[in-house]
Design an enzyme around this catalytic site. Sequence first.
Site, PDB file in Angstrom:
ATOM      1  CB  SER A 191      -0.922   0.003   1.222  1.00 38.23           C
ATOM      2  OG  SER A 191      -1.792  -1.107   1.191  1.00 38.23           O
ATOM      3  CB  THR A 209       7.179  -4.626  -2.894  1.00 37.24           C
ATOM      4  OG1 THR A 209       6.094  -3.682  -2.773  1.00 37.24           O
ATOM      5  CG2 THR A 209       6.679  -6.032  -2.648  1.00 37.24           C
ATOM      6  CG  HIS A 237       7.425   2.769  -4.363  1.00 39.07           C
ATOM      7  ND1 HIS A 237       7.843   2.566  -5.651  1.00 39.07           N
ATOM      8  CD2 HIS A 237       6.097   2.455  -4.354  1.00 39.07           C
ATOM      9  CE1 HIS A 237       6.836   2.136  -6.390  1.00 39.07           C
ATOM     10  NE2 HIS A 237       5.761   2.070  -5.616  1.00 39.07           N
TER      11      HIS A 237
END
Length: 314
Positions: free
Chosen positions: A120, A144, A176
């Site tokens: 998320s 991730t 990210h």
Amino acid sequence: MKKFRVVIIGIGHVGSHCALALITRGIADEIIIIDINEEKAVSQTLDLGDAAIFAPRPVTVRTGGYAHCREADIVVVCVGSPPDLNRSRMDYLLETKDMVKSITGPLKDSGFSGILINISNPADVVTYYLQTRTGFPAERVISTSNMLDSARLTRILSEKTGVAPQEIEAFSMGEHGASLMVPWSQLRIKGKPLLEQIEEGALTGLDLAEIKELTKRAGYDVIRGKGSTEFGIGAALAELVQCILRDERKTLPVAVYLDGEYGQREVYAAVPTVVGRDGVAEIKEIPLTKEELQEFAASCTAIRQVYRQMLEDN
């Protein structure tokens, strides 16, 4: 042999493709689907169950509840709002926080003791929030994060140079999102440093600033045409889950809790990390240039600022 159970919380575009990637690669023995929309969860489970018939190894797909997390090896958090081109990952902060907050209590109360993986967005911030609210050991809470950015960077470099992706060692670090950084000094093509090849004239016409920008906006390029990203993140999640369940101890650019590494503390950010059966096995401190360290520090600062905002709005 031990059977591996993976629970996926949130079965939208991302969650469903994460489940499909696990099925097609034959990684998990059992996949449990949890979603606030129970009717959709049941329908997705039926569809994924049909796909599982063609899997390389037997896999059971079921809908379930948080009680199933107790015996899970991995829980994957995929909750969030549909993507919007006019909003950054950070713009989703408050909406996502409410969703994440609603699952932390049940997840903690379930007795789960495996590895928690967050997808998320904003990924790095939400991962830290999940870790602090659940109290799970930091080495068992991972995102991730830049695995997908690194894949995009590799693809773009391959397109620009004509070199096969398998011969390119490329990754990004930090957030990210908008402040991600690329440690160009550590990138290699055909085993030789990228910057060295540029200096020698072996690689010409590469605009590193442009490549970085293309990497940062790659997700939005996908969303612009189809409304969501799904295949890339599904594959990235499957790679991370396989690395954990099979104790492969690969080095992956995932977001982990930093406690002094690269001069950073109290922040989740993507760095090269050895991942295995118990989660974070080792955080690698690769040699960065002074400028790269400064850029990484700036990215960590940006992540911290949003995390503080998340707590203030608690």
